[in-house]
Design a protein around this motif. Structure first.
Motif, short mmCIF file in Angstrom:
data_model
loop_
_atom_site.label_atom_id
_atom_site.label_comp_id
_atom_site.label_asym_id
_atom_site.label_seq_id
_atom_site.Cartn_x
_atom_site.Cartn_y
_atom_site.Cartn_z
N ILE A 6 -3.28 5.28 4.82
CA ILE A 6 -2.39 5.67 5.91
C ILE A 6 -0.93 5.30 5.61
O ILE A 6 -0.01 6.03 5.95
N GLU A 7 -0.73 4.15 4.97
CA GLU A 7 0.65 3.71 4.68
C GLU A 7 1.17 4.22 3.34
O GLU A 7 2.28 3.89 2.92
N GLY A 8 0.36 5.01 2.63
CA GLY A 8 0.86 5.68 1.42
C GLY A 8 0.69 4.89 0.13
O GLY A 8 1.00 5.42 -0.95
N TYR A 9 0.16 3.65 0.18
CA TYR A 9 0.06 2.85 -1.07
C TYR A 9 -0.89 3.51 -2.08
O TYR A 9 -0.69 3.40 -3.29
N ASP A 10 -1.91 4.17 -1.55
CA ASP A 10 -2.86 4.86 -2.45
C ASP A 10 -2.12 5.97 -3.22
O ASP A 10 -2.29 6.11 -4.43
N VAL A 11 -1.29 6.72 -2.51
CA VAL A 11 -0.53 7.80 -3.19
C VAL A 11 0.50 7.19 -4.14
O VAL A 11 0.74 7.70 -5.23
N GLN A 12 1.09 6.07 -3.73
CA GLN A 12 2.07 5.39 -4.60
C GLN A 12 1.43 5.08 -5.96
O GLN A 12 2.01 5.35 -7.02
N LEU A 13 0.20 4.54 -5.94
CA LEU A 13 -0.49 4.23 -7.21
C LEU A 13 -0.78 5.50 -8.00
O LEU A 13 -0.63 5.55 -9.22
N ASN B 198 -7.09 -2.86 -5.49
CA ASN B 198 -6.09 -3.81 -4.99
C ASN B 198 -4.71 -3.35 -5.50
O ASN B 198 -4.43 -3.41 -6.69
N PRO B 199 -3.86 -2.87 -4.56
CA PRO B 199 -2.57 -2.31 -5.00
C PRO B 199 -1.54 -3.38 -5.39
O PRO B 199 -0.49 -3.04 -5.93
N MET B 200 -1.84 -4.66 -5.12
CA MET B 200 -0.85 -5.71 -5.41
C MET B 200 -0.88 -6.14 -6.88
O MET B 200 0.13 -6.08 -7.58
N ASP B 201 -2.06 -6.59 -7.35
CA ASP B 201 -2.13 -7.03 -8.74
C ASP B 201 -3.31 -6.42 -9.51
O ASP B 201 -3.53 -6.74 -10.68
N GLY B 202 -4.08 -5.55 -8.84
CA GLY B 202 -5.18 -4.86 -9.53
C GLY B 202 -6.44 -5.68 -9.67
O GLY B 202 -7.46 -5.18 -10.16
N THR C 88 -12.77 4.25 -11.60
CA THR C 88 -12.12 5.06 -10.57
C THR C 88 -11.10 4.20 -9.82
O THR C 88 -10.54 4.63 -8.82
N ASN C 89 -10.88 3.00 -10.32
CA ASN C 89 -10.09 1.99 -9.62
C ASN C 89 -8.61 2.14 -10.01
O ASN C 89 -8.25 1.92 -11.17
N LYS C 90 -7.79 2.47 -9.02
CA LYS C 90 -6.38 2.78 -9.32
C LYS C 90 -5.56 1.56 -9.71
O LYS C 90 -4.58 1.68 -10.44
N GLY C 91 -5.97 0.37 -9.20
CA GLY C 91 -5.16 -0.83 -9.41
C GLY C 91 -4.87 -1.11 -10.88
O GLY C 91 -3.70 -1.11 -11.31
N PRO C 92 -5.90 -1.35 -11.70
CA PRO C 92 -5.64 -1.69 -13.11
C PRO C 92 -4.89 -0.59 -13.84
O PRO C 92 -4.07 -0.86 -14.71
#
Ligand SMILES: NC(=O)c1ccc[n+]([C@@H]2O[C@H](COP(=O)([O-])OP(=O)(O)OC[C@H]3O[C@@H](n4cnc5c(N)ncnc54)[C@H](O)[C@@H]3O)[C@@H](O)[C@H]2O)c1
Ligand SMILES: N[C@@H](CCO)C(=O)O
Length: 362
Positions: free
Chosen positions: A221-228, A104-108, A128-132
């Motif tokens: 696709i919108e890049g949020y994964d790379v942002q994290l 979850n890229p918003m609050d993990g 493997t979870n990028k959020g936290p």
């Protein structure tokens, strides 16, 4: 022989592949690595929860024989229809919690709570979870330090390719001034498939079927994964302290198959590039954006789910790390490498305690 009992939180592509690794080559791993692995608990939103702390723990083979979407723990011995994450993480005796629920890229959340509960219960965590990690790494590290446990997350950037450990362990004594990389397997795979004539929707569907995409592929696709990932890398390697607001982000959704093919005909390859650089005043600027790279550029030839990051350093110039960036097995390997890291750190802690005791005695 040391044995680590594992609780697997989330039983989708990655943790299932970890279970396959343990079931398929547990004995070989035991002989090579000097420790055994036993899975004592599994929770999953769809399957429920399963706990077996006696004997060999959970018998993985019958679970792995069931198709992922059809797994139901409720009728099994030790099973429950509810995931019971908090109870399992806090109360079931386990040494290591492997967290692999959705990012979850918003609050993990809910992964952030899973990680906190485990650390508070005195359990090591690998995730493997990028959020936290991207959003709360500093406070989670501090919590882990206070509870004397390890918090490991190699798989959050470039799946099993050891980019975080390489940067942490191998760059001592030199200054990293920045990096740029292709850091998302799905978008890179999609761009390549567009180039070979597929539609955007079909290319994304392929990446999903291959296990590269996030539960919601919009993040890829919108890049949020790379942002994290840029936040994780910049915070780890450059000590940047970046938040999401510090990393402007544009994905690849505005690119058409026609754009990609026309660029290729002109010797240019569209890549979704994540980058960070230290400014002269010591702060760090970072961004995620698609870039049309000329054919000779080191990132232009990175294809499919492969990722590559080029670190810029003062003493070595540019050092490039490349390898799988996504994939179930590749990411499960990252969890195994985290367990190995935990084993090494635990060994050092025991050796340190022993030498302290010897010093007191002597
Ligand atoms: N697949 C990859 O290539 C890859 C690579 C690096 C990192 N990751 C990260 O690893 C994590 C897992 O990826 P995956 O490919 O296995 O995803 P997945 O969607 O296949 O599996 C996630 C599983 O978590 C379960 N889940 C979701 N919320 C839950 C909750 N609250 N409690 C219990 N279970 C819950 C889902 O039912 C699902 O089975 C994600 O955070 C992803 O970003 C994946
Ligand atoms: N969805 C991600 C998984 C790895 O973090 C990717 O495609 O790169």
């Amino acid at each position: 022989m040391t044995r680590y009992d594992l609780a697997l939180i989330g039983f989708g592509g990655v943790n299932r592949a970890l279970a396959e690794l343990i079931a398929g080559r547990g004995d070989a791993l035991e002989a090579e690595l000097g420790f055994a692995l036993r899975v004592v608990a599994i929770t999953d939103l769809r399957a429920g929860s399963l706990v077996r702390t006696d004997g060999d723990g959970i018998d993985l083979a019958p679970l792995l024989a069931v198709a992922p979407g059809e797994l139901d723990f409720s009728a099994m011995d030790g099973g429950d229809a509810e995931p019971r994450n908090e109870w399992v993480i806090r109360e079931v005796p386990a040494d290591i919690v492997a967290e692999a629920t959705f990012t979850n890229p918003m609050d993990g959340e809910p992964a952030l709570s899973h990680v906190r509960w485990a650390i508070e219960a005195g359990k090591h965590v690998c995730t493997t979870n990028k959020g936290p990690v991207a959003l709360h790494c500093r406070s989670l590290r501090e919590l882990a330090r206070r509870h004397g446990v390890c918090f490991e997350f190699e798989g959050t950037v470039m799946s099993g390719t050891p980019v975080l450990r390489t940067a942490r362990r191998m760059f001592g004594g030199l200054a990293v001034t920045g990096f740029e990389g292709v850091l998302n397997g799905t978008s890179n795979y999609v761009l390549g498939r567009l180039e070979s004539g597929l539609s955007f929707a079909d290319a994304v569907a392929e990446a999903q079927a291959l296990g590269y995409a996030e539960a919601d592929p919009t993040a890829d696709i919108e890049g949020y994964d790379v942002q994290l990932k840029v936040m994780i890398l910049a915070n780890e390697v450059l000590g940047a302290g970046l938040t999401r607001a510090d990393v402007p982000c544009t994905g690849i959704s505005a690119l058409t198959a026609e754009d990609v093919r026309r660029a290729a005909a002109e010797g240019l390859r569209w890549k979704l590039v994540g980058s960070a650089a230290r400014r002269p005043d010591g702060t760090v600027e970072a961004r995620v954006a698609p870039v049309a790279l000329p054919d000779g550029h080191p990132l232009a030839g990175v294809t499919g789910p492969v990722n590559t990051v080029a670190f810029h350093t003062d003493l070595l110039g540019t050092v490039t790390v490349g390898g799988p960036g996504a994939g179930r097995v590749e990411t499960a390997y990252a969890l195994l490498s985290d367990v190995i890291g935990i084993h090494e750190q635990s060994g050092r802690a025991v050796a340190g305690a022993k030498s302290l005791q010897e010093a007191h005695r002597g």
